[in-house]
Each structure stands twice: as structure tokens, then as C-alpha cells.
Design an enzyme around this catalytic site. Structure first.
Site, mmCIF file in Angstrom:
data_model
loop_
_atom_site.group_PDB
_atom_site.id
_atom_site.type_symbol
_atom_site.label_atom_id
_atom_site.label_comp_id
_atom_site.label_asym_id
_atom_site.label_seq_id
_atom_site.Cartn_x
_atom_site.Cartn_y
_atom_site.Cartn_z
ATOM 1 N N HIS A 63 39.317 43.231 29.367
ATOM 2 C CA HIS A 63 38.223 42.245 29.748
ATOM 3 C C HIS A 63 37.329 42.153 28.350
ATOM 4 O O HIS A 63 36.252 42.835 28.500
ATOM 5 C CB HIS A 63 37.307 42.608 30.917
ATOM 6 C CG HIS A 63 38.373 42.783 31.990
ATOM 7 N ND1 HIS A 63 39.103 44.076 32.279
ATOM 8 C CD2 HIS A 63 38.632 41.794 33.044
ATOM 9 C CE1 HIS A 63 39.566 43.968 33.384
ATOM 10 N NE2 HIS A 63 39.388 42.588 34.004
ATOM 11 N N GLY A 191 29.762 39.053 39.883
ATOM 12 C CA GLY A 191 30.572 39.796 41.024
ATOM 13 C C GLY A 191 29.719 40.952 41.542
ATOM 14 O O GLY A 191 29.938 40.965 42.856
ATOM 15 N N ASN A 220 26.240 34.808 33.390
ATOM 16 C CA ASN A 220 26.996 33.837 32.437
ATOM 17 C C ASN A 220 28.051 32.634 33.168
ATOM 18 O O ASN A 220 28.520 31.782 32.648
ATOM 19 C CB ASN A 220 28.155 34.432 31.701
ATOM 20 C CG ASN A 220 29.250 35.195 32.690
ATOM 21 O OD1 ASN A 220 29.257 35.192 33.780
ATOM 22 N ND2 ASN A 220 29.759 36.265 32.112
ATOM 23 N N ILE A 222 30.228 32.436 35.219
ATOM 24 C CA ILE A 222 31.721 32.389 35.073
ATOM 25 C C ILE A 222 32.277 33.614 36.035
ATOM 26 O O ILE A 222 31.698 34.844 35.621
ATOM 27 C CB ILE A 222 32.430 32.644 33.593
ATOM 28 C CG1 ILE A 222 31.855 31.312 32.525
ATOM 29 C CG2 ILE A 222 33.743 32.790 33.515
ATOM 30 C CD1 ILE A 222 32.630 30.205 33.285
ATOM 31 N N HIS A 294 37.710 36.052 30.270
ATOM 32 C CA HIS A 294 37.300 37.221 31.124
ATOM 33 C C HIS A 294 38.080 38.267 31.269
ATOM 34 O O HIS A 294 37.752 39.517 30.995
ATOM 35 C CB HIS A 294 37.050 36.669 32.812
ATOM 36 C CG HIS A 294 37.337 37.960 33.826
ATOM 37 N ND1 HIS A 294 36.074 38.488 34.100
ATOM 38 C CD2 HIS A 294 38.274 38.464 34.286
ATOM 39 C CE1 HIS A 294 36.396 39.482 34.966
ATOM 40 N NE2 HIS A 294 37.666 39.500 35.141
ATOM 41 N N GLU A 443 24.946 51.104 55.827
ATOM 42 C CA GLU A 443 25.827 52.101 55.545
ATOM 43 C C GLU A 443 26.427 52.054 54.114
ATOM 44 O O GLU A 443 26.425 53.285 53.242
ATOM 45 C CB GLU A 443 27.006 52.332 56.622
ATOM 46 C CG GLU A 443 26.329 52.414 57.929
ATOM 47 C CD GLU A 443 26.006 51.300 58.617
ATOM 48 O OE1 GLU A 443 26.239 50.128 58.123
ATOM 49 O OE2 GLU A 443 25.482 51.294 59.820
ATOM 50 N N HIS A 505 32.781 51.452 69.188
ATOM 51 C CA HIS A 505 32.028 52.622 68.708
ATOM 52 C C HIS A 505 33.011 53.880 68.615
ATOM 53 O O HIS A 505 32.708 54.949 68.187
ATOM 54 C CB HIS A 505 30.962 52.803 69.429
ATOM 55 C CG HIS A 505 29.650 51.822 69.129
ATOM 56 N ND1 HIS A 505 30.142 50.597 69.060
ATOM 57 C CD2 HIS A 505 28.725 52.066 68.773
ATOM 58 C CE1 HIS A 505 28.936 49.897 68.750
ATOM 59 N NE2 HIS A 505 27.955 50.828 68.766
HETATM 60 C C1 TPP Z 1 35.056 45.019 44.806
HETATM 61 C C2 TPP Z 1 35.922 44.324 43.667
HETATM 62 N N1 TPP Z 1 36.466 42.935 43.926
HETATM 63 C C3 TPP Z 1 37.218 42.505 43.149
HETATM 64 C C4 TPP Z 1 37.369 42.969 41.692
HETATM 65 C C5 TPP Z 1 38.228 42.228 40.820
HETATM 66 N N2 TPP Z 1 37.269 41.676 39.558
HETATM 67 C C6 TPP Z 1 36.986 41.915 38.597
HETATM 68 S S1 TPP Z 1 35.755 41.315 37.735
HETATM 69 C C7 TPP Z 1 35.874 39.992 39.051
HETATM 70 C C8 TPP Z 1 34.559 39.109 38.911
HETATM 71 C C9 TPP Z 1 34.493 38.487 37.604
HETATM 72 O O1 TPP Z 1 33.386 37.835 37.477
HETATM 73 P P1 TPP Z 1 32.071 38.503 37.046
HETATM 74 O O2 TPP Z 1 31.707 39.458 37.845
HETATM 75 O O3 TPP Z 1 30.867 37.244 36.783
HETATM 76 O O4 TPP Z 1 32.466 38.949 35.759
HETATM 77 P P2 TPP Z 1 32.599 38.286 34.308
HETATM 78 O O5 TPP Z 1 33.824 37.071 34.525
HETATM 79 O O6 TPP Z 1 31.384 37.514 33.983
HETATM 80 O O7 TPP Z 1 33.217 39.297 33.230
HETATM 81 C C10 TPP Z 1 36.609 40.506 40.123
HETATM 82 C C11 TPP Z 1 36.793 39.774 41.270
HETATM 83 C C12 TPP Z 1 36.608 44.114 41.421
HETATM 84 N N3 TPP Z 1 36.827 44.767 40.419
HETATM 85 N N4 TPP Z 1 35.764 44.764 42.440
#
Ligand code: TPP
Length: 711
Positions: A63, A191, A220, A222, A294, A443, A505
Site C-alpha cells: 500500500h 477505515g 484523504n 479515499i 491505495h 466490549e 445470552h
Molecule cells: C477490519 C478491516 N476491514 C477491512 C480491511 C481491508 N482494508 C484495508 S484498508 C481499507 C480501507 C482503505 O481506506 P482508508 O482507511 O481510508 O485507507 P487509505 O485508502 O486512505 O489508505 C480496507 C477496507 C481491514 N484492513 N480491516
């Protein structure tokens, strides 16, 4: 402090100017001495960008976008603010840095290399994502110094950081600001902030006013699917403010703005979010600002164009000497502060100093063993009939009196989980000297924060919820196991035995699911004495997490004779030997050991020898030698397991033709006794099944079963 950070809206951000190469025009070629401050900053940041894009390109996966976008922010943070000594990355009073957006791992690896952390060599950077490197796809704690936690599952790092920031306050309340006085910085992505766990983490951090927590949000716009507008229209600034944080938005490519925001955050009386507007893949010609930057290599042409845009003409993995030196000098920034800290530590009275060192090293106090032994002696005399959750509270009364580094808590089930022992006072935003955290109904955030507390060092965190809600903690429990941190998850109401609350539960599949997590010890004690022993083992398991499953319903004391030896230490032991030769072996855990012992009496009354093996911890049993295991499993022709949960996993003990008394579906809402009757988990049912099998043996021979079990 909130007045010191202005809330810049997206609309008021400085115009970034033209797109394409012209927009990077403020980056002159590196050979234009003397460098002014801005140029030096740009080139230092570009070193991160170059390593990230070249490292990902070489690995053919990874990445690049996030490290390239956040390079300016990271450069300001690491070269001017983060208190960290590359020569001693484990210095206890260092600032913690958490890369919550773990997919941007090349940012962390690059920075650690540039600062001069010994573990992070250029060779390791080149071996990004390769077998046995210290530079895996996502940062893994323990592989290289400076990786404070394992991140990748989004949101976890942020919640770990909350635990670290809380641990810092707790340790400072005990040892004073001269010894514990540091901050926790986080880089988080969209994310991270979209994941539900972030809600729990930021709300508890705001509530506890963890003002040493500073989150740099890579704003960003994105994510993988494209522009964030596809899936998000919230206002993060307003959201964090509502949770009791300071929050501001800045231009993440403006080093001065980043510096000002960090300085303001350092003065804050609340945690701070700095939303850094950045361009993902900053520098890349066509892919910058798009999802294409990305998560895949930029490609040769794009990298060549990025080099041009950034004015970076060094070949891959070569950092110009002056830039490398500038980073290394920045790495020396805190060495003086570190020396002064060493002196302050040395000046402490020897008792305080050795206590601090003991806790930070994770060594248990010598008083624990004798305290547990004295307590077990009392239990043997008194033989109380108690729910194991109550037995756990009693064990904690003893433990917490001699192990001052334990920090208890519960996700709003204190009275049910029995996690608050005598004399434990709450930790609050105004007073961190307590030992008990009311986590609220959070939790997942709680479990991840416990990981952060353990990673911080100096504390042994434990906390509770119902076993069925271990599902709400599972991602964090898994990471605790992956990292090998000592966190103790207390999970009460561990079966249909909880009764009236019903199947929502009542855990059924949870024990099997938790036992499936490598490195997690799942304890299920059968009485007061086993509960004390399991607690001792969990505390002694410095290299990994434990989970203790406890009952709501009362259980008789089965261990009536005092033995200093911890019988649970080998995971399974014969708790009731057969009267004569054993024709039946019954394995059971927790509340079902009582049933197994009663079944044994019925089987023996019918003229057949039967023995009972209590299995408080499958994982510890499986760690024993094959010889020992074979001895415990024994030679009895009929094998049975009783556990008020699903069968999965028990065939290892009883063979595929063994008798299993337990659950095969969900429970029901009723008092617990009728439930045990309804689901046939009774001594009578067990004895009947064993006797029937003795009269009509199953198809396969016992020898076959034993072979299967050992395999
Ligand atoms: C819990 C979880 N779900 C999905 C992913 C897969 N994943 C990696 S980065 C990402 C999202 C990317 O968007 P962002 O967080 O904005 O990162 P950027 O593109 O700015 O590097 C996803 C869905 C993950 N790493 N963890």
C-alpha cells in the site's frame, strides 16, 4: 485548550493549486544546498515516499498511497515531537506511536529505518512482505523494536492506543511525572474511523479525558472502493468533539500547520483529533488522489513520474547522505531526555525503583505463590459451594492484595462478572490512582484497550463481560493471542446454566470457537480451588492472553484436600479415580465436572469402574508430552465428555465414537435446572449412556479410537 485549535472546515483549507507535476513544484532538486527548513522537510518526507513506493514495487504488493500521503505528517511528528530513542526503543517513558492504519506499514518501517532503529535495516526494507522478514504486510509487534502493536484490522490500533494512553495515566499516578510522562500518537485512516470499534474507543477516551492521546487522521477522502463519499457523509470533527475531544482540520502537507496542531494538542486537557487533509499517493502523477494509489504497486512509469514530481533522483533504496544524516540526527533528539530520565530513575529510593522495574519487566511479585497457597488451604478446610464467578472474586481479593499492577474492569456488568475485588476504586478522569475501569457497554473497545494497556507495560489488565459477548471482543482477543500479550478476559455466565436470560445470552459454540484461537488459553474451572489455580496460571502466562469462563450457578467444592501443587497447570487431571479398573473415563469442564462425578457414582453403583478427568484448560493439556496425555486419557474402553456446549473439539479426547453429553443447538429461557434436564445434561443421562455403551460397544475398537485421538 479547545480555543487553541481552530476548527478549519474543508471549505477554508488552503487551495492546493494545480494538479499534476506543477502541484509538487515546491520540491526543488535535492542538490541545491544550502537547504532551507522547508526544503529539508520536503526531502526528509520524500525519503519516506521513495522507500514506500520502491518497497511496494519490489514486493509487487502493498500500500504505497497512505505512506506517501502522510509522509509530511510523519516527518514532523518523528523528527520534532515524538520522544523516542532509537538506541533504546523500549525506553519505558518513550512516547508511543501506533500506526492504526496498518496497511500503510511501509511508513512505519521507513521511519524506523531512517531514525536508525537497529532492527530495521535497509535489507529488511527491501525484503518487505517476504518470508521471515521483520517487515510483513502489516506491522507485527515483536518483530522489530518500535512496532508498538500489531495493526491491520482497522480500528484496533486506535483502541489499543486508548489503552496505552490510559496505562500512561495510571502509571503516572503511581510513580509520578518524573518517571512516567509521555504521550501516545496515532495515525488513523478513514477505515479506522468508520469501524464501529472507533466509536467505543473515542467515547471512553473522551470520558476519561486522556489528553495525552493525539490522533493524526489521514483525512484523504479515499478508501478502497473509491471516494469516501460513496459510503460516508459524517463530520468527523463534530463527532470527536461530541465525544469530548478537541478536533481540528489542517492541511496535512503543510509542515508548519502540522507542527502547530501537535503543539496545541500537547497543551490540551482532552484527547485531540487532528484531521490532516492529505492527498493519497502524494507525488504520483496519475494515481495521486485516487483509490488506485491505495493498495497496489504504482508501476514503473508512475514511479518515474513521481520521482520527477518530487525532485527525488536517487535510485531505489538509496537515501542521499545528507537526508539520511538529517534523519539520524533527528533520531538523537531525545537521547538527552532519556539520560535525564535514567538519572531520575536512579535517584528514586531503591524500593520504588525496583518496584517500577519489576512491573515494567512484567515479573510477578514473590507474594503471589504463598498467597494462593494460603488461600487454597483455607478453601480445603471450608469447601464452600459457590458460583465460580464468586470464587473468582474471592481469588481476586487475594490476588489484588499482593499484585498491585492488576487493573480490573467490566463492560457494565460489574455486579455480574464479580471483577471488582475488595478495595478497588474506580479510575476516573480526575483521579487515575484507582484500579478499576468502568468500561461502559463497549466490549470491543474494552478488549482492544486491554491489549494496549498490556503492551504499554507495567500493568496486568483484566476485565469482564458475559461469555456469549466474547463474540463482541473476538477480533481483539485474536490480536492479543497473535501478539502474545498478557490480558485476562473474564467471561461469566458461561453456559445454559445462566438460566432465564435465555438463548441470546447462553453461549453454546463459544468455548470451541475460543479454543480455536492459537495461543489463547481458555480456562473453565470446576470449583473454588480450580478457580484460584486458573487465576494463578493466567497471571503467570506472561507470554499470552487467557480467558476464564465462569458460572452464574453455584457449584460444590470438589477439591477437598489441600495440595500446594497447581493441578490445573497441566490442563487436565484425574479428579476422581475409579473404584477398581476404569471401564469408563468421563472428561468434563467447569460446572459439568459435578455432573460427571455424580455420573461416576451411578456407573459404579451399577458395578462398573469409572474415573473423572477435569479439563480446566485444553490448551495446557495439549502442551503436555504425549506420554502424559496418554496417561490422563487412559485405557478405559468407554470415553465420554460432558460440557454444556457443542461437541466440536472433544473428539480429540473421546474419539469419534466417544459419547458426548452437551448441546447441539441453542438453549432456552428457563431456570437452569429444567434446562439441564431438557438438554439431557444430567448425571442420570450420562450414566445411562455409558452403561448402554458398555453393554453394546460401538463399532470401532478402543485401540482405533486411541489412535485417532493421538493423531
Ligand atoms: C477490519 C478491516 N476491514 C477491512 C480491511 C481491508 N482494508 C484495508 S484498508 C481499507 C480501507 C482503505 O481506506 P482508508 O482507511 O481510508 O485507507 P487509505 O485508502 O486512505 O489508505 C480496507 C477496507 C481491514 N484492513 N480491516
Amino acid at each position: 485548550m479547545s480555543g487553541r485549535l481552530s476548527h478549519d472546515d474543508r471549505e477554508t483549507l488552503p487551495d492546493r493549486g494545480p494538479s499534476g507535476p506543477a502541484r509538487y513544484a515546491r520540491h526543488p532538486s535535492h542538490d541545491a544546498p544550502p537547504m532551507n527548513v522547508e526544503i529539508k522537510h520536503q526531502r526528509m518526507a520524500n525519503a519516506i515516499r521513495a522507500l514506500a513506493m520502491d518497497g511496494v514495487e519490489r514486493a509487487k504488493s502493498g500500500h504505497p498511497g497512505m505512506p506517501m500521503g502522510m509522509a509530511d505528517v510523519a516527518t514532523v511528528l518523528f523528527t520534532r515531537y515524538l520522544r523516542f530513542d532509537p538506541a533504546d526503543p523500549d525506553w519505558p517513558d518513550r512516547d508511543r506511536f501506533v500506526l492504526s492504519a496498518g496497511h500503510g506499514s511501509m511508513l512505519l518501517y521507513s521511519v524506523l529505518y531512517l531514525l536508525g532503529v537497529e532492527d530495521m535495516t535497509l535489507d529488511q526494507i527491501k525484503r518487505f512482505r517476504q518470508l521471515d522478514s521483520v517487515t510483513p504486510g502489516h506491522p507485527e509487534h515483536g518483530l522489530a523494536a518500535g512496532i508498538e502493536t500489531t495493526t491491520g484490522p482497522l480500528g484496533q490500533g486506535l483502541a489499543n492506543a486508548v489503552g496505552m494512553a490510559l496505562a500512561e495515566r495510571i502509571m503516572a499516578a503511581r510513580f509520578g511525572a518524573a518517571i512516567v510522562d509521555h504521550r501516545t500518537y496515532v495515525i488513523a485512516s478513514d477505515g479506522d474511523l468508520m469501524e464501529g470499534i472507533s466509536h467505543e474507543a473515542i467515547s471512553i477516551a473522551g470520558h476519561l479525558r486522556l489528553n495525552r492521546l493525539i490522533v493524526l487522521f489521514d483525512d484523504n477522502g479515499i478508501s478502497i472502493d473509491g471516494p469516501l463519499s460513496l459510503s460516508e457523509s459524517g463530520d468527523q470533527i463534530a463527532r470527536f468533539k461530541a465525544a469530548g475531544w478537541n478536533a481540528a482540520r489542517i492541511d496535512g502537507h503543510d509542515a508548519d500547520a502540522v507542527a502547530r496542531a501537535i503543539e496545541a494538542a500537547q497543551q490540551s486537557d482532552r484527547p485531540t483529533l487532528i484531521a490532516c487533509k492529505t492527498t493519497i499517493g502524494y507525488g504520483a502523477a496519475k494515481k495521486a488522489g485516487t483509490a488506485a494509489a491505495h493498495g497496489s504497486p504504482l508501476g514503473e512509469a508512475e514511479i518515474a513520474a513521481a520521482r520527477k514530481n518530487l525532485g527525488w533522483d536517487s535510485p531505489p533504496f538509496e537515501i542521499p547522505t545528507d537526508i539520511r544524516d538529517a534523519w539520524r540526527i533527528a533520531g538523537l533528539r531525545s537521547s538527552h531526555a532519556h539520560k535525564e530520565w535514567d538519572q531520575r530513575l536512579a535517584a528514586l529510593d531503591s524500593e520504588t525503583r525496583s518496584e517500577f522495574e519489576r512491573r515494567v519487566n512484567g515479573d510477578l511479585p514473590p507474594g503471589l505463590g504463598p498467597a494462593i497457597a494460603a488461600y487454597k488451604r483455607r478453601l480445603a478446610d471450608e469447601a464452600p459451594k459457590l458460583a465460580t464467578r464468586k470464587a473468582s472474586e474471592m481469588a481476586l481479593d487475594e490476588i489484588n492484595a499482593v499484585v498491585p499492577e492488576t487493573i480490573g474492569g467490566s463492560a457494565d456488568l460489574t455486579g455480574s462478572n464479580n471483577t471488582r475485588s475488595r478495595d478497588m476504586t474506580p479510575i476516573t478522569a480526575d483521579d487515575y490512582s484507582g484500579r478499576y475501569v468502568h468500561w461502559g457497554v463497549r466490549e470491543h473497545g474494552m478488549a482492544a484497550a486491554l491489549n494496549g494497556m498490556a503492551l504499554h507495560g507495567g500493568l496486568i489488565p483484566y476485565s469482564g463481560t458475559f461469555l456469549t459477548f466474547s463474540d463482541y471482543c473476538r477480533p481483539a482477543i485474536r490480536l492479543a493471542a497473535l501478539m502474545g500479550v498478557r490480558v485476562i478476559f473474564v467471561m461469566t455466565h458461561d453456559s445454559i446454566g445462566l438460566g432465564e436470560d435465555g438463548p441470546t445470552h447462553q453461549p453454546v459454540e463459544h468455548l470451541a470457537a475460543l479454543r480455536a484461537i492459537p495461543g489463547l488459553k481458555v480456562f473453565r474451572p470446576a470449583d473454588v480451588t480450580e478457580t484460584a489455580e486458573c487465576w494463578q496460571l493466567a497471571l503467570e502466562s506472561a507470554g499470552g492472553p487467557s480467558l476464564i469462563a465462569l458460572t452464574r450457578q453455584n457449584l460444590p467444592a470438589l477439591r477437598k484436600e489441600f495440595l500446594e501443587t497447581n493441578l490445573c497447570a497441566r490442563g487436565a487431571y484425574e479428579i476422581a479415580p475409579a473404584d477398581g479398573d476404569a471401564e469408563v473415563t468421563i472428561f468434563a469442564t467447569g460446572s459439568e465436572v459435578e455432573i460427571a462425578v455424580a455420573a461416576k457414582a451411578l456407573i459404579e453403583a451399577a458395578g462398573h469402574g469409572a474415573r473423572v478427568v477435569s479439563v480446566p484448560c485444553v490448551e495446557l493439556f495439549e502442551a503436555c508430552s504425549e506420554e502424559h496425555r496418554a496417561g490422563i486419557i487412559g485405557e478405559a474402553p468407554v470415553r465420554m465428555a460432558i460440557e454444556a456446549a457443542v461437541r466440536q473439539g472433544w473428539d480429540r479426547f473421546i474419539g469419534t465414537d466417544g459419547i458426548f453429553i452437551g448441546m447441539s443447538g441453542f438453549g432456552a429461557s428457563a431456570p437452569y435446572m429444567p434446562l439441564y434436564e431438557k438438554f439431557g445434561i444430567t448425571a442420570e443421562a450420562a450414566a445411562q449412556a455409558a452403561l448402554a455403551r458398555l453393554q453394546a460397544p460401538a463399532q470401532s475398537t478402543t485401540a482405533d479410537v486411541r489412535e485417532e485421538t493421538r493423531a
